[in-house]
Design a protein around this motif. Sequence first.
Motif, PDB file in Angstrom:
ATOM      1  N   MET A   1       0.844  -1.197   0.000  1.00 12.49           N
ATOM      2  CA  MET A   1       0.000   0.000   0.000  1.00 12.49           C
ATOM      3  C   MET A   1       0.881   1.250   0.000  1.00 12.49           C
ATOM      4  O   MET A   1       1.833   1.322   0.767  1.00 12.49           O
ATOM      5  N   GLU A   2       0.539   2.197  -0.888  1.00 13.20           N
ATOM      6  CA  GLU A   2       1.351   3.426  -0.938  1.00 13.20           C
ATOM      7  C   GLU A   2       0.966   4.356   0.206  1.00 13.20           C
ATOM      8  O   GLU A   2      -0.202   4.641   0.408  1.00 13.20           O
ATOM      9  N   LYS A   3       1.989   4.791   0.932  1.00 18.07           N
ATOM     10  CA  LYS A   3       1.749   5.663   2.084  1.00 18.07           C
ATOM     11  C   LYS A   3       2.587   6.917   1.957  1.00 18.07           C
ATOM     12  O   LYS A   3       3.671   6.884   1.385  1.00 18.07           O
ATOM     13  N   LYS A   4       2.082   8.048   2.500  1.00 21.10           N
ATOM     14  CA  LYS A   4       2.952   9.215   2.661  1.00 21.10           C
ATOM     15  C   LYS A   4       2.440  10.113   3.774  1.00 21.10           C
ATOM     16  O   LYS A   4       1.273  10.012   4.174  1.00 21.10           O
ATOM     17  N   LEU A   5       3.346  10.961   4.251  1.00 24.69           N
ATOM     18  CA  LEU A   5       2.962  11.907   5.300  1.00 24.69           C
ATOM     19  C   LEU A   5       2.445  13.175   4.652  1.00 24.69           C
ATOM     20  O   LEU A   5       3.090  13.725   3.759  1.00 24.69           O
ATOM     21  N   ILE A   6       1.275  13.629   5.064  1.00 23.17           N
ATOM     22  CA  ILE A   6       0.768  14.926   4.607  1.00 23.17           C
ATOM     23  C   ILE A   6       0.540  15.759   5.865  1.00 23.17           C
ATOM     24  O   ILE A   6      -0.177  15.312   6.771  1.00 23.17           O
ATOM     25  N   ASN A   7       1.175  16.943   5.914  1.00 22.91           N
ATOM     26  CA  ASN A   7       1.155  17.776   7.137  1.00 22.91           C
ATOM     27  C   ASN A   7       1.557  16.973   8.375  1.00 22.91           C
ATOM     28  O   ASN A   7       0.988  17.145   9.452  1.00 22.91           O
ATOM     29  N   GLY A   8       2.453  16.031   8.169  1.00 21.86           N
ATOM     30  CA  GLY A   8       2.958  15.253   9.296  1.00 21.86           C
ATOM     31  C   GLY A   8       2.063  14.092   9.699  1.00 21.86           C
ATOM     32  O   GLY A   8       2.344  13.400  10.679  1.00 21.86           O
ATOM     33  N   HIS A   9       0.963  13.891   8.960  1.00 16.68           N
ATOM     34  CA  HIS A   9       0.039  12.809   9.324  1.00 16.68           C
ATOM     35  C   HIS A   9       0.018  11.726   8.251  1.00 16.68           C
ATOM     36  O   HIS A   9       0.015  12.041   7.064  1.00 16.68           O
ATOM     37  N   PRO A  10      -0.018  10.456   8.673  1.00 13.67           N
ATOM     38  CA  PRO A  10       0.034   9.370   7.694  1.00 13.67           C
ATOM     39  C   PRO A  10      -1.197   9.326   6.789  1.00 13.67           C
ATOM     40  O   PRO A  10      -2.320   9.446   7.279  1.00 13.67           O
ATOM     41  N   HIS A  11      -0.959   9.199   5.513  1.00 16.44           N
ATOM     42  CA  HIS A  11      -2.040   9.046   4.530  1.00 16.44           C
ATOM     43  C   HIS A  11      -1.757   7.810   3.679  1.00 16.44           C
ATOM     44  O   HIS A  11      -0.601   7.453   3.491  1.00 16.44           O
TER      45      HIS A  11
END
Length: 228
Positions: A1-11
Amino acid sequence: MEKKLINGHPHIKYEQEVFPLDEVEKRAEEHYEWLNKRRTVRNISDKPVSRSVINNLIKAASSAPSGAHKQPWTFCAVSSPSMKSKIRKAAEKEEYESYKNRMSERWLKDLEPIGTDWNKPFLENAPWLIIVFKKVYESKVETGEKANNYYVNESVGIACGFLISAIHNAGLVTLTHTPSPMNFLTKILERPENERPFLLLPIGYPEDEVYVPDLERKPLEEVAVFYE
Ligand code: IYR
């Protein structure tokens, strides 16, 4: 699953099937036609429904959107005959009072074609009752502090809509029973202080032959206004 941090929160990457517009047209129409077949049914058979079905209906309801994702709901699923009987007795006591003394003439007249009265046999016949509670606040375990939830009625109302739709999809029936007042449910089900009863839904198969009021739904022109 592709994950990334947006504004410091996991998405996580959102994956949804998309369709060309002609397929969207077809799916929207077919869904409407299927949903429009749903009717509120008061004659619920006592034929058993398994716990795993109820688990999935509740999981479907609990997938609803909610204010700040607080999921401010508890679904109490009752199949215990003694508990159903207690609920029926207490509900009928309130409903008797309502139908005899609390509801206006106009209200009773409006309900006549629907054929409801203070008798609630479905509260014992149906294999399951789901009583939906709204959580007005959460108690923080550490401090005991109360943290109010957001848009509680909207959130729980949407979850109930999901639940009703899931029941219809499963080929089962329900009705939205609104005993009033309904604090007896808090007592019988021993719910904590932050939970308030919201709606009671008996769930099961319909009886073999069922008649429902010959009602019309408002046409699109009466319920929608377009600003194009
Ligand atoms: N709470 C009662 C009365 C009732 C009220 C409305 I508005 C309805 O659409 C149906 C019933 C009951 O549950 O019978």
